[in-house]
Design a protein around this motif. Structure first.
Motif, PDB file in Angstrom:
ATOM      1  N   ASP A 295       0.806  -1.224   0.000  1.00  0.00           N
ATOM      2  CA  ASP A 295       0.000   0.000   0.000  1.00  0.00           C
ATOM      3  C   ASP A 295       0.835   1.268   0.000  1.00  0.00           C
ATOM      4  N   ARG A 296       2.119   1.166  -0.346  1.00  0.00           N
ATOM      5  CA  ARG A 296       2.916   2.389  -0.344  1.00  0.00           C
ATOM      6  C   ARG A 296       2.528   3.256  -1.537  1.00  0.00           C
ATOM      7  N   HIS A 297       2.649   4.548  -1.343  1.00  0.00           N
ATOM      8  CA  HIS A 297       2.319   5.514  -2.387  1.00  0.00           C
ATOM      9  C   HIS A 297       3.209   5.282  -3.595  1.00  0.00           C
TER      10      HIS A 297
ATOM     11  N   GLU B  45      10.346  -6.574   6.074  1.00  0.00           N
ATOM     12  CA  GLU B  45      11.588  -7.301   5.800  1.00  0.00           C
ATOM     13  C   GLU B  45      12.271  -6.672   4.587  1.00  0.00           C
ATOM     14  N   TYR B  46      13.562  -6.383   4.758  1.00  0.00           N
ATOM     15  CA  TYR B  46      14.379  -5.929   3.619  1.00  0.00           C
ATOM     16  C   TYR B  46      15.398  -7.037   3.394  1.00  0.00           C
ATOM     17  N   ASP B  47      15.116  -7.900   2.434  1.00  0.00           N
ATOM     18  CA  ASP B  47      15.980  -9.059   2.192  1.00  0.00           C
ATOM     19  C   ASP B  47      16.576  -8.901   0.793  1.00  0.00           C
TER      20      ASP B  47
ATOM     21  N   LYS C   2      12.710   9.095   1.641  1.00  0.00           N
ATOM     22  CA  LYS C   2      12.209  10.088   2.613  1.00  0.00           C
ATOM     23  C   LYS C   2      10.685  10.229   2.480  1.00  0.00           C
ATOM     24  N   HIS C   3       9.971  10.129   3.589  1.00  0.00           N
ATOM     25  CA  HIS C   3       8.504  10.202   3.545  1.00  0.00           C
ATOM     26  C   HIS C   3       7.961  10.520   4.932  1.00  0.00           C
ATOM     27  N   THR C   4       6.671  10.803   4.990  1.00  0.00           N
ATOM     28  CA  THR C   4       5.973  10.841   6.275  1.00  0.00           C
ATOM     29  C   THR C   4       4.936   9.721   6.261  1.00  0.00           C
ATOM     30  N   ASP C   5       4.548   9.257   7.443  1.00  0.00           N
ATOM     31  CA  ASP C   5       3.492   8.245   7.545  1.00  0.00           C
ATOM     32  C   ASP C   5       2.189   9.018   7.686  1.00  0.00           C
ATOM     33  N   ASN C   6       1.536   9.285   6.554  1.00  0.00           N
ATOM     34  CA  ASN C   6       0.372  10.181   6.590  1.00  0.00           C
ATOM     35  C   ASN C   6      -0.687   9.726   7.574  1.00  0.00           C
TER      36      ASN C   6
ATOM     37  N   LEU D 208      20.093   2.293   8.068  1.00  0.00           N
ATOM     38  CA  LEU D 208      20.179   3.156   9.248  1.00  0.00           C
ATOM     39  C   LEU D 208      18.981   4.113   9.273  1.00  0.00           C
ATOM     40  N   ASN D 209      18.274   4.147  10.397  1.00  0.00           N
ATOM     41  CA  ASN D 209      17.090   5.016  10.502  1.00  0.00           C
ATOM     42  C   ASN D 209      17.504   6.481  10.542  1.00  0.00           C
ATOM     43  N   SER D 210      16.871   7.279   9.687  1.00  0.00           N
ATOM     44  CA  SER D 210      17.265   8.683   9.542  1.00  0.00           C
ATOM     45  C   SER D 210      16.034   9.581   9.597  1.00  0.00           C
TER      46      SER D 210
ATOM     47  N   GLU E 120       9.625  13.709   8.719  1.00  0.00           N
ATOM     48  CA  GLU E 120      10.102  12.945   7.555  1.00  0.00           C
ATOM     49  C   GLU E 120      11.194  11.972   7.997  1.00  0.00           C
ATOM     50  N   HIS E 121      11.138  10.789   7.440  1.00  0.00           N
ATOM     51  CA  HIS E 121      12.120   9.776   7.823  1.00  0.00           C
ATOM     52  C   HIS E 121      12.395   8.843   6.659  1.00  0.00           C
ATOM     53  N   TRP E 122      13.475   8.113   6.737  1.00  0.00           N
ATOM     54  CA  TRP E 122      13.883   7.179   5.690  1.00  0.00           C
ATOM     55  C   TRP E 122      14.942   6.271   6.272  1.00  0.00           C
ATOM     56  N   ILE E 123      15.373   5.267   5.485  1.00  0.00           N
ATOM     57  CA  ILE E 123      16.552   4.505   5.926  1.00  0.00           C
ATOM     58  C   ILE E 123      17.602   4.556   4.810  1.00  0.00           C
ATOM     59  N   THR E 124      18.861   4.410   5.209  1.00  0.00           N
ATOM     60  CA  THR E 124      19.915   4.306   4.197  1.00  0.00           C
ATOM     61  C   THR E 124      19.752   2.936   3.533  1.00  0.00           C
TER      62      THR E 124
ATOM     63  N   ARG F 257      19.765  -9.282   5.408  1.00  0.00           N
ATOM     64  CA  ARG F 257      18.320  -9.200   5.680  1.00  0.00           C
ATOM     65  C   ARG F 257      18.086  -8.386   6.949  1.00  0.00           C
ATOM     66  N   ARG F 258      17.322  -7.326   6.819  1.00  0.00           N
ATOM     67  CA  ARG F 258      16.968  -6.468   7.966  1.00  0.00           C
ATOM     68  C   ARG F 258      15.465  -6.604   8.201  1.00  0.00           C
ATOM     69  N   VAL F 259      15.078  -6.814   9.467  1.00  0.00           N
ATOM     70  CA  VAL F 259      13.648  -6.949   9.778  1.00  0.00           C
ATOM     71  C   VAL F 259      13.279  -5.975  10.896  1.00  0.00           C
ATOM     72  N   ILE F 260      12.169  -5.294  10.707  1.00  0.00           N
ATOM     73  CA  ILE F 260      11.682  -4.382  11.750  1.00  0.00           C
ATOM     74  C   ILE F 260      10.201  -4.644  12.032  1.00  0.00           C
ATOM     75  N   LEU F 261       9.777  -4.219  13.214  1.00  0.00           N
ATOM     76  CA  LEU F 261       8.348  -4.135  13.511  1.00  0.00           C
ATOM     77  C   LEU F 261       8.014  -2.655  13.476  1.00  0.00           C
ATOM     78  N   GLN F 262       7.015  -2.326  12.718  1.00  0.00           N
ATOM     79  CA  GLN F 262       6.622  -0.922  12.655  1.00  0.00           C
ATOM     80  C   GLN F 262       5.174  -0.773  13.121  1.00  0.00           C
ATOM     81  N   MET F 263       4.922   0.254  13.893  1.00  0.00           N
ATOM     82  CA  MET F 263       3.529   0.523  14.275  1.00  0.00           C
ATOM     83  C   MET F 263       3.196   1.976  13.930  1.00  0.00           C
TER      84      MET F 263
ATOM     85  N   GLY G 214       3.630  11.380   0.762  1.00  0.00           N
ATOM     86  CA  GLY G 214       2.854  10.476   1.610  1.00  0.00           C
ATOM     87  C   GLY G 214       3.227   9.031   1.350  1.00  0.00           C
ATOM     88  N   ARG G 215       3.255   8.236   2.402  1.00  0.00           N
ATOM     89  CA  ARG G 215       3.588   6.832   2.235  1.00  0.00           C
ATOM     90  C   ARG G 215       2.428   6.087   1.598  1.00  0.00           C
ATOM     91  N   ARG G 216       1.210   6.584   1.882  1.00  0.00           N
ATOM     92  CA  ARG G 216       0.057   5.870   1.332  1.00  0.00           C
ATOM     93  C   ARG G 216      -0.710   6.770   0.411  1.00  0.00           C
TER      94      ARG G 216
HETATM   95  O1  AKG Z   1      12.435   0.361   7.891  1.00  0.00           O
HETATM   96  C1  AKG Z   1      12.333   1.314   8.666  1.00  0.00           C
HETATM   97  O2  AKG Z   1      13.060   1.450   9.642  1.00  0.00           O
HETATM   98  C2  AKG Z   1      11.302   2.392   8.404  1.00  0.00           C
HETATM   99  C3  AKG Z   1      10.115   1.941   7.591  1.00  0.00           C
HETATM  100  C4  AKG Z   1       9.137   3.026   7.351  1.00  0.00           C
HETATM  101  O3  AKG Z   1       9.346   4.161   7.690  1.00  0.00           O
HETATM  102  C5  AKG Z   1       7.842   2.726   6.715  1.00  0.00           C
HETATM  103  O4  AKG Z   1       7.640   1.613   6.222  1.00  0.00           O
HETATM  104  O5  AKG Z   1       6.990   3.625   6.706  1.00  0.00           O
END
Ligand code: AKG
Ligand code: FE2
Length: 326
Positions: free
Chosen positions: A149-151, A207-209, A221-225, A245-247, A272-276, A282-288, A324-326
């Motif tokens: 569902d990303r923009h 997951e970023y694999d 770079k985006h915001t979570d609308n 890296l979280n930026s 606004e945020h992004w990752i390098t 493989r990098r895995v995160i939980l996002q809320m 917007g992310r979505r």
């Molecule tokens: O992978 C991350 O650390 C950030 C992911 C993120 O900002 C998103 O999916 O909206």
């Protein structure tokens, strides 16, 4: 109006809940007794949570044990689309209990910024190894589903599965920990959540694999609308990947290196945020994300329209150059 119909329940819970329950659909479905057990249980718990436990058991029977859910969660049934077994689990709203204050959070590290909305909060070792292992298991549960569902204008390379329903059903303690902590962080840093309002929690296993994607992973770079509080927890070992890296935009611009279990919280809609790029492994995160209610969104948009009108037709914030992310 029949006592046991959805309409009765809705009339008792007020206009806002009625909208979320999508009244006609619920009435039809409950009459034909064709709502899934899951939906019934959530509805029953919603009623229990707003103080209508007896109505809940009268309407849906004792099999839908409202007590299975944390009583402090105010829960509502929202839209369901095609997904798990042809249906997505319903979105369930959450509101802080009106009589309680959030925890103090003595371990919260604050990362300052010029504007208060750009402050960040970091909780080291927020999730332990068992909680991370639980997440890696639950992501394969039938109640977790893949989203894309990303923009379209946003550069991203990752795989996302929504896990709020499975956490709510099968890991209630963890679910409550995520929500209550986010509420407490917000209370300390931004106060974006208003006590009388609810939010719609969306929780994602991302997951970023690099092997699976066939190239670098990442998100631009985006915001979570619409997100009042966003949280990212690293749940894989940094030794398993490079980059990622979280930026965060500033001033000042910040980078927040995370160790496994560390969480960073930010005001998703404003910061606004992004990752390098994830260049290997493989990098895995939980996002809320705690999404604001549709009512608040509509009100905010109306105010922006009015403000834009009085400034002579300038573009509204959401219609401007936000990515917007979505
Ligand atoms: O992978 C991350 O650390 C950030 C992911 C993120 O900002 C998103 O999916 O909206
Ligand atoms: Fe994001």
């Amino acid at each position: 109006m029949a006592e046991n119909s959805g309409e009765y329940i809705i009339s008792r819970c007020g206009q806002e809940l009625a909208e979320e329950l999508r009244a006609p659909g619920l009435r039809r479905a409950s009459r034909r007794r064709r709502l899934s057990c899951h939906c019934l249980a959530v509805t029953a718990s919603a009623l229990a949570a707003v103080g209508l436990a007896s109505e809940a058991s009268r309407s849906f029977g004792s099999s839908c044990a409202a007590s299975r859910f944390l009583p402090r969660l105010r829960i509502q049934l929202a839209a369901g689309k095609a997904g798990t077994n042809g249906r997505l689990p319903p979105t369930v709203a959450w509101g802080p209990p009106p009589e309680e204050l959030p925890e103090e959070l003595p371990d919260l590290e604050e990362i300052a910024a010029e504007a208060p909305n750009l402050r960040l909060g970091v909780l080291r070792n927020f999730l332990d190894l068992d909680e991370a292992a639980l997440l890696h298991r639950l992501v394969h549960h039938p109640l977790a589903w893949e989203v894309k569902d990303r923009h379209s204008s946003l550069a991203f390379k990752h795989n996302v599965r929504r896990v709020e329903a499975v956490l709510r059903e099968s890991a209630r303690r963890l679910y409550a920990k995520l929500l209550c902590t986010a509420w407490a962080v917000d209370h300390r840093l931004w106060r974006s959540m208003r006590p009388e309002e609810y939010v719609l929690p969306q929780i994602e296993y991302i997951e970023y694999d690099v092997e699976k994607i066939g190239g670098e992973g990442g998100i631009g770079k985006h915001t979570d609308n619409g997100s009042l509080v966003s949280m990212v927890v690293l749940i894989s070992d940094p030794a398993d990947f490079e980059g990622g890296l979280n930026s965060f935009s500033g001033p000042p611009q910040r980078r927040v290196p995370l160790k496994p279990g560390d969480a960073v919280f930010f005001y998703g809609d404003k910061c606004e945020h992004w990752i390098t790029p994830v260049t290997s492994g493989r990098r895995v995160i939980l996002q809320m994300e705690l999404q604001q209610s549709p009512q608040r969104l509509a009100k905010e948009q109306e105010e922006q329209r009015k403000a834009a009108g009085s400034r002579g037709g300038e573009k509204s914030r959401r219609g401007g150059d936000k990515r917007g992310r979505r």
